[in-house]
Design a protein around this motif. Structure first.
Motif, PDB file in Angstrom:
ATOM      1  N   THR A  51      15.485 -23.520  -0.902  1.00 13.90           N
ATOM      2  CA  THR A  51      15.620 -23.548   0.545  1.00 13.90           C
ATOM      3  C   THR A  51      14.225 -23.549   1.147  1.00 13.90           C
ATOM      4  O   THR A  51      13.385 -22.734   0.757  1.00 13.90           O
ATOM      5  N   GLN A  52      13.985 -24.469   2.061  1.00 15.75           N
ATOM      6  CA  GLN A  52      12.667 -24.549   2.688  1.00 15.75           C
ATOM      7  C   GLN A  52      12.769 -25.257   4.031  1.00 15.75           C
ATOM      8  O   GLN A  52      13.755 -25.924   4.319  1.00 15.75           O
ATOM      9  N   LYS A  53      11.726 -25.101   4.819  1.00 12.23           N
ATOM     10  CA  LYS A  53      11.626 -25.815   6.088  1.00 12.23           C
ATOM     11  C   LYS A  53      10.556 -26.876   5.883  1.00 12.23           C
ATOM     12  O   LYS A  53       9.439 -26.560   5.484  1.00 12.23           O
ATOM     13  N   ARG A  54      10.932 -28.135   6.111  1.00 12.45           N
ATOM     14  CA  ARG A  54       9.973 -29.212   5.891  1.00 12.45           C
ATOM     15  C   ARG A  54      10.320 -30.443   6.713  1.00 12.45           C
ATOM     16  O   ARG A  54      11.432 -30.590   7.215  1.00 12.45           O
ATOM     17  N   GLU A  55       9.353 -31.330   6.811  1.00 12.48           N
ATOM     18  CA  GLU A  55       9.561 -32.598   7.503  1.00 12.48           C
ATOM     19  C   GLU A  55      10.332 -33.525   6.574  1.00 12.48           C
ATOM     20  O   GLU A  55       9.991 -33.675   5.399  1.00 12.48           O
ATOM     21  N   ILE A  56      11.359 -34.147   7.093  1.00 10.95           N
ATOM     22  CA  ILE A  56      12.222 -35.010   6.294  1.00 10.95           C
ATOM     23  C   ILE A  56      11.505 -36.353   6.071  1.00 10.95           C
ATOM     24  O   ILE A  56      11.126 -37.025   7.025  1.00 10.95           O
ATOM     25  N   PRO A  57      11.336 -36.748   4.785  1.00 10.68           N
ATOM     26  CA  PRO A  57      10.569 -37.960   4.488  1.00 10.68           C
ATOM     27  C   PRO A  57      11.371 -39.256   4.451  1.00 10.68           C
ATOM     28  O   PRO A  57      10.787 -40.334   4.303  1.00 10.68           O
ATOM     29  N   TYR A  58      12.715 -39.179   4.550  1.00  7.37           N
ATOM     30  CA  TYR A  58      13.514 -40.380   4.342  1.00  7.37           C
ATOM     31  C   TYR A  58      14.853 -40.264   5.064  1.00  7.37           C
ATOM     32  O   TYR A  58      15.409 -39.187   5.199  1.00  7.37           O
ATOM     33  N   GLY A  79      11.098 -37.716   9.704  1.00  7.37           N
ATOM     34  CA  GLY A  79      10.100 -37.241  10.652  1.00  7.37           C
ATOM     35  C   GLY A  79      10.451 -35.936  11.344  1.00  7.37           C
ATOM     36  O   GLY A  79       9.592 -35.295  11.925  1.00  7.37           O
ATOM     37  N   LYS A  80      11.696 -35.505  11.282  1.00  8.00           N
ATOM     38  CA  LYS A  80      12.107 -34.255  11.914  1.00  8.00           C
ATOM     39  C   LYS A  80      11.876 -33.096  10.950  1.00  8.00           C
ATOM     40  O   LYS A  80      12.040 -33.233   9.742  1.00  8.00           O
ATOM     41  N   GLU A  81      11.520 -31.949  11.481  1.00  6.08           N
ATOM     42  CA  GLU A  81      11.337 -30.759  10.655  1.00  6.08           C
ATOM     43  C   GLU A  81      12.632 -29.953  10.670  1.00  6.08           C
ATOM     44  O   GLU A  81      13.109 -29.541  11.725  1.00  6.08           O
TER      45      GLU A  81
END
Length: 88
Positions: free
Chosen positions: A31-38, A43-45
């Protein structure tokens, strides 16, 4: 927010619905918070759960990781050694 256990259920349901053969689904969820790459949310976090599943490869078991939106349980994308996968 959905629990990691619920994310595993969502992935298993997706695999069964799409008749994807797998050996096992990992019980460990990252589980993590990150910017979506695809994908559509690119582009959304977001806070995400990543669940791996394993299938029989030619030499050894191969793995694919499916990313689930931790807020609402939406399947976002899959990733394998070959690159990103669209989930339908």
């Amino acid at each position: 927010m959905i629990s990691p256990e619920k994310a595993i259920e969502i992935v298993k349901d997706y695999l069964d619905r799409n008749k994807i053969n797998y050996i096992r689904v990992s019980e460990k969820v990252m589980t993590q918070k990150r910017e979506i790459p695809y994908g559509a949310m690119e582009g959304k976090e977001l806070t995400i759960h990543t669940v791996g599943y394993y299938f029989e490869g030619y030499y050894e078991d191969d793995s694919i990781y499916i990313t689930v939106n931790a807020e609402d349980g939406t399947l976002l994308y899959g990733i394998s050694s070959s690159g990103y996968l669209d989930l339908t």
